[in-house]
Enzyme design. Sequence first.
Site, PDB file in Angstrom:
ATOM      1  N   GLU A 150       0.833  -1.213   0.000  1.00 56.20           N
ATOM      2  CA  GLU A 150       0.000   0.000   0.000  1.00 56.20           C
ATOM      3  C   GLU A 150       0.867   1.263   0.000  1.00 56.20           C
ATOM      4  O   GLU A 150       0.531   2.254  -0.655  1.00 56.20           O
ATOM      5  CB  GLU A 150      -0.939   0.034   1.221  1.00 56.20           C
TER       6      GLU A 150
ATOM      7  N   ASP B  99      -4.667  -9.398  -8.355  1.00 53.73           N
ATOM      8  CA  ASP B  99      -5.044  -8.481  -9.438  1.00 53.73           C
ATOM      9  C   ASP B  99      -3.896  -7.681 -10.051  1.00 53.73           C
ATOM     10  O   ASP B  99      -3.569  -7.800 -11.235  1.00 53.73           O
ATOM     11  CB  ASP B  99      -6.154  -7.526  -8.950  1.00 53.73           C
TER      12      ASP B  99
ATOM     13  N   GLU C 240     -18.258  -6.764  -3.150  1.00 47.51           N
ATOM     14  CA  GLU C 240     -16.878  -7.252  -3.205  1.00 47.51           C
ATOM     15  C   GLU C 240     -16.782  -8.612  -3.884  1.00 47.51           C
ATOM     16  O   GLU C 240     -15.859  -8.876  -4.628  1.00 47.51           O
ATOM     17  CB  GLU C 240     -16.284  -7.334  -1.791  1.00 47.51           C
TER      18      GLU C 240
ATOM     19  N   GLU D 170     -12.494   0.325  -9.932  1.00 45.38           N
ATOM     20  CA  GLU D 170     -12.119  -0.540 -11.060  1.00 45.38           C
ATOM     21  C   GLU D 170     -13.103  -0.511 -12.229  1.00 45.38           C
ATOM     22  O   GLU D 170     -12.694  -0.542 -13.382  1.00 45.38           O
ATOM     23  CB  GLU D 170     -11.905  -1.984 -10.580  1.00 45.38           C
TER      24      GLU D 170
ATOM     25  N   THR E 235      -1.427   1.333 -10.712  1.00 44.82           N
ATOM     26  CA  THR E 235      -2.605   0.655 -10.161  1.00 44.82           C
ATOM     27  C   THR E 235      -3.390   1.559  -9.214  1.00 44.82           C
ATOM     28  O   THR E 235      -4.549   1.300  -8.922  1.00 44.82           O
ATOM     29  CB  THR E 235      -2.216  -0.658  -9.455  1.00 44.82           C
TER      30      THR E 235
HETATM   31  C1  DMJ Z   1      -6.412   0.444  -5.089  1.00 43.42           C
HETATM   32  O1  DMJ Z   1      -5.723   0.770  -3.944  1.00 43.42           O
HETATM   33  C2  DMJ Z   1      -5.527  -0.154  -6.126  1.00 43.42           C
HETATM   34  O2  DMJ Z   1      -6.181  -0.079  -7.347  1.00 43.42           O
HETATM   35  C3  DMJ Z   1      -5.128  -1.574  -5.820  1.00 43.42           C
HETATM   36  O3  DMJ Z   1      -4.379  -2.192  -6.838  1.00 43.42           O
HETATM   37  C4  DMJ Z   1      -6.304  -2.440  -5.498  1.00 43.42           C
HETATM   38  N1  DMJ Z   1      -7.493  -1.746  -5.325  1.00 43.42           N
HETATM   39  C5  DMJ Z   1      -7.570  -0.465  -4.734  1.00 43.42           C
HETATM   40  C6  DMJ Z   1      -8.866   0.188  -5.121  1.00 43.42           C
HETATM   41  O4  DMJ Z   1      -9.907  -0.681  -5.235  1.00 43.42           O
END
Ligand code: DMJ
Length: 511
Positions: free
Chosen positions: A123, A266, A362, A398, A487
């Site tokens: 994170e 993911d 989810e 997403e 991401t």
């Molecule tokens: C974000 O922090 C990033 O996209 C991460 O890869 C996974 N998902 C959350 C948001 O849903």
Amino acid sequence: MGRWSMLVVAVWLLVWAPAPGEGWDPASVFVEEPLLPSALREEVRSMFYHGYDSYENYASFARDELMPLSCRGHSKMGGISTTLVDSLDMLAVLGDARRFTDGVDWLLANLSFDRDVNVSVFETNIRILGGLLAAHLVASNHSRALYRGKEPYSGGLLDLAVDLADRLMLAFDTPTGLPFGTVNLRSGVPPGESRIVCAACAATFSLEFGLLSILTGNAVYERTAKRSAEMLWSKRSRNGLLSTHLDVDQGKWTVQTTCGLGGDTDSAYEYFWKAGNAFDDEVYRDMFRKSHEAVEASLRLEGHDFLHYVDSDFVTGVKILNVRSLSAFWPGILAQMGDLDSANRTIHSFADIVRLYGYLPESVCVTRLPHGPKAVSILGREPFTQGSLIDGYPLRPELVESIYHLFVKTRDESLLRLALQAQQALRKTRVPCGFCSVHGVLQHQHILLDQMDSFVLSETFKYLYLLWDLAAGPECWVNKEKVVFTTEAHIFPEVALKRPLSRQLEEIKEL
Ligand code: DMJ
């Protein structure tokens, strides 16, 4: 009413009674309304400001995230100004030089990573390191003129990024090169730290660490990210898929049940794709090519009116009928690859779920969906496992992210209707101090929670804003340039990534 009854009612009111705007019927919210891209873009701008200004006023920049019901902040991510750092490049998207400059100046004066706090390596990389690097590129770009401090910008955000990355790097000192999940920012890996890491947590560094290597000329970051990604990739299943968790000592999978595109895996796939393109890197390209083949072969579940990517069992390959909210990034990748038909059908199948529940839960089992029986009959006598139900919607980006990427390619108006639907639902999460995550989605309860993740500002509103901007006739620089979105939706201009990679810099130095 007796004292006990009053107490019960009071507890019910506090804990269970729906807050205003809760428990709505999707049909009453997803109503026809004119598609006016510039008005909807302005609405997203004001939604973003409602969240951002509430964070500044009620949480303060020193805190990580806003708690929109209690109108205060928390520091559960290390107290490193997560929402501020995560939001800076969205301020640049909005052309807001004042707030961008104030935010950068505040960080340069106050942010220090020399803190005795444990943080998530994953994170902190995607939100903080990515956010600092994106903001550094904006602030350094004089023609954009978004940083207007008293002194000219002199690279302070990059210094912070290097300091942070060096602290995160301690996590990768393992026999396999796979990182620990947590580091203490001051002292490294905490004693007793778990030796288990998630797949996405091992392979979502290539963009941030790669860019850092380019900006510093120090190859170590990019090599560390790649070593970990290659190690993870070498552990894929017979079907060519990743599972969710493995140990950092030998790279053995610990939970060998699930492969899929949802949480814990993911962004590993996402970064194979993005790093391959961003750095013209054949190793990452090959990982993605093979991953894509495996996903199509093992996770795709379709009928004439639906297309989902579900989970499968790591060992047997048997399908598990989960549709996961986090996997909604995948059609965006398909769109970028040029598989527009699959991207479109997957996005519309996700949107069907939103129409049913109001938000994307989810995880929902395919059998719960209107086309569930058809999906199951398509599987025929093939064995499959029922999926799981995980309630809640933390305002994730997403689906709108994928809508944006497909709209870039097709300009198909039906996608705008789906985005409008997402925006209509987001309106229902607004409270006086921000926007709330939602619980009880599968029961249509829509209970608002005291939580606004930083990605709501850095991703969800960014993709929506950029989508309406594109539809209105692009004004924002991001829609006019070639950029890579990390991401966490941090914006790395392609020109910055296409500079010689550190590896090549090293080779040049060796000549
Ligand atoms: C974000 O922090 C990033 O996209 C991460 O890869 C996974 N998902 C959350 C948001 O849903």
